[in-house]
Motif scaffolding. Structure first.
Motif, PDB file in Angstrom:
ATOM      1  N   UNK A 135      -2.913  -3.833  -4.651  1.00 49.52           N
ATOM      2  CA  UNK A 135      -1.716  -3.211  -4.112  1.00 49.52           C
ATOM      3  C   UNK A 135      -2.032  -1.789  -3.655  1.00 49.52           C
ATOM      4  N   UNK A 136      -1.641  -1.467  -2.423  1.00 48.64           N
ATOM      5  CA  UNK A 136      -1.854  -0.141  -1.866  1.00 48.64           C
ATOM      6  C   UNK A 136      -0.511   0.444  -1.426  1.00 48.64           C
ATOM      7  N   UNK A 137      -0.539   1.737  -1.098  1.00 51.15           N
ATOM      8  CA  UNK A 137       0.650   2.450  -0.649  1.00 51.15           C
ATOM      9  C   UNK A 137       0.373   3.027   0.733  1.00 51.15           C
ATOM     10  N   UNK A 138       1.269   2.741   1.704  1.00 56.76           N
ATOM     11  CA  UNK A 138       1.095   3.264   3.052  1.00 56.76           C
ATOM     12  C   UNK A 138       1.638   4.694   3.134  1.00 56.76           C
ATOM     13  N   UNK A 143       4.851  -0.298  -0.360  1.00 53.37           N
ATOM     14  CA  UNK A 143       3.853  -1.009  -1.153  1.00 53.37           C
ATOM     15  C   UNK A 143       3.450  -2.297  -0.447  1.00 53.37           C
ATOM     16  N   UNK A 144       2.148  -2.519  -0.328  1.00 54.66           N
ATOM     17  CA  UNK A 144       1.648  -3.737   0.297  1.00 54.66           C
ATOM     18  C   UNK A 144       0.520  -4.323  -0.553  1.00 54.66           C
ATOM     19  N   UNK A 147     -12.063   2.988   0.136  1.00 51.59           N
ATOM     20  CA  UNK A 147     -11.932   3.289   1.556  1.00 51.59           C
ATOM     21  C   UNK A 147     -10.673   2.659   2.155  1.00 51.59           C
ATOM     22  N   UNK A 148     -10.342   1.429   1.742  1.00 55.70           N
ATOM     23  CA  UNK A 148      -9.114   0.806   2.227  1.00 55.70           C
ATOM     24  C   UNK A 148      -7.885   1.577   1.755  1.00 55.70           C
ATOM     25  N   UNK A 149      -7.904   2.037   0.507  1.00 55.71           N
ATOM     26  CA  UNK A 149      -6.778   2.809  -0.005  1.00 55.71           C
ATOM     27  C   UNK A 149      -6.561   4.090   0.775  1.00 55.71           C
ATOM     28  N   UNK A 150      -7.667   4.787   1.085  1.00 55.37           N
ATOM     29  CA  UNK A 150      -7.561   6.025   1.854  1.00 55.37           C
ATOM     30  C   UNK A 150      -7.037   5.741   3.260  1.00 55.37           C
ATOM     31  N   UNK A 180       0.461  -8.696   2.487  1.00 50.83           N
ATOM     32  CA  UNK A 180       1.753  -9.185   2.010  1.00 50.83           C
ATOM     33  C   UNK A 180       2.514  -8.037   1.352  1.00 50.83           C
ATOM     34  N   UNK A 181       3.720  -8.346   0.899  1.00 50.43           N
ATOM     35  CA  UNK A 181       4.554  -7.337   0.268  1.00 50.43           C
ATOM     36  C   UNK A 181       4.893  -7.780  -1.150  1.00 50.43           C
TER      37      UNK A 181
END
Length: 310
Positions: free
Chosen positions: A77-80, A85-86, A123-126, A177-178
């Motif tokens: 789960x990451x945050x844009x 949240x995605x 890196x994806x999170x950043x 996804x969400x």
């Protein structure tokens, strides 16, 4: 004496088979070979073919796959940037570039996967934290930034894995996804966006239809105007030709022409239900004073001259 020679030759052959033969080994085109001496890497063999080393346990061979490998990242789960949240599943493809350095730093494929998992997640999170969700999931191609973001992530990860002896060739998302709690609001926003696009398309279509109708109306007016002018011209020419013909006929026989025109007037005036009260000297009754045989009117009493039967 002969037996002793055979015995010595047999011993030498056995020693060659036991000691010398294991020193030769073959390298396949799909692999690298690391020669270690008492567990410490001493050299890497990158070209396929036959190679030699010292007998074990002095030196041993460790083989590394040189083909492209695929690392699967578990769902995280990451945050844009706009605080959405995605849930993201991704994969990365990588390949050994420096066999000796790869062996010294990560050891094997499993070690590379562990190191790559941490780098890929960070890196994806950043990258996702620097983009809004509408730049990653949208139907507007001008706003889509997902592919550019993944290309940038691939470049950053590749730079970080070079010191470990392998290169990352590509990073892609398998699923975006969400979380269950956020799906309803996300779907509402997506429906609102689709409705906005639909309204815009309908508005553009109505505007274009108005333009087409206006153009068609203008063309219609122009065409009808030209047609009317042409019709008036042809009608004028026809009437002029008719007047010319009438004048010519009148000039050739004025009395017959007058008689013919009177018959035409009778045809238009008299019907089965017509009742007229006219004086006896009316010009309209001029040719009805004298009737020929079978009800044929005679002009000026000329029974066998010019006549027209009604």
């Amino acid at each position: 004496m002969q037996i002793l020679r055979y015995l010595i030759a047999g011993v030498l052959m056995a020693a060659f088979a036991v000691v010398i033969m294991p020193s030769f080994f073959r390298i396949d085109t799909t692999e690298y070979a690391i020669v270690t001496q008492f567990g410490r890497p001493v050299r890497a063999i990158t070209e396929p073919g036959l190679a030699v080393k010292l007998p074990a346990p002095i030196q041993t061979v460790i083989r590394l796959d040189k083909r492209i490998q695929v690392h699967q990242m578990e769902q995280i789960e990451f945050l844009t940037r706009d605080k959405k949240n995605i849930l993201v599943e991704a994969y990365a493809t990588w390949q050994v570039s420096d066999a000796l350095q790869f062996f010294k730093s990560v050891g094997d494929t499993a070690g590379a996967d562990i190191r790559l998992a941490d780098i890929l997640a960070s890196e994806l999170g950043v990258a996702l934290g620097q983009h809004e969700l509408s730049h990653l999931v949208t139907t507007d191609e001008s706003r889509m930034q997902l592919l550019a973001m993944l290309a940038q992530v691939t470049q950053h990860i590749d730079q970080r894995t070079i010191p470990y002896g392998f290169r990352v060739t590509d990073v892609r998302l398998k699923r975006l996804n969400f979380p269950q709690a956020n799906r309803a609001s996300v779907f509402r926003r997506m429906r609102a966006e689709r409705a906005r696009i639909a309204r815009q398309l309908r508005s553009e279509g109505a505007e274009e239809a108005t333009k087409i109708r206006a153009t068609a109306t203008a063309d219609q007016i122009t065409i009808l105007s030209k047609a009317r002018r042409e019709a008036e011209r042809i009608r004028g020419e026809g009437e002029a030709e008719a007047i010319r013909i009438y004048a010519k006929s009148f000039g050739q026989n004025p009395e017959f022409y007058q008689f013919l025109r009177s018959l035409q007037a009778y045809d238009k005036v008299f019907t089965n239900d017509t009742t007229l009260t006219l004086p006896a000297d009316s010009a309209l009754l001029k040719y009805l004073h004298d009737m020929g045989q079978n009800g044929v009117p005679v002009a000026n009493g000329q029974g066998k001259g010019d006549e027209r039967q009604r």
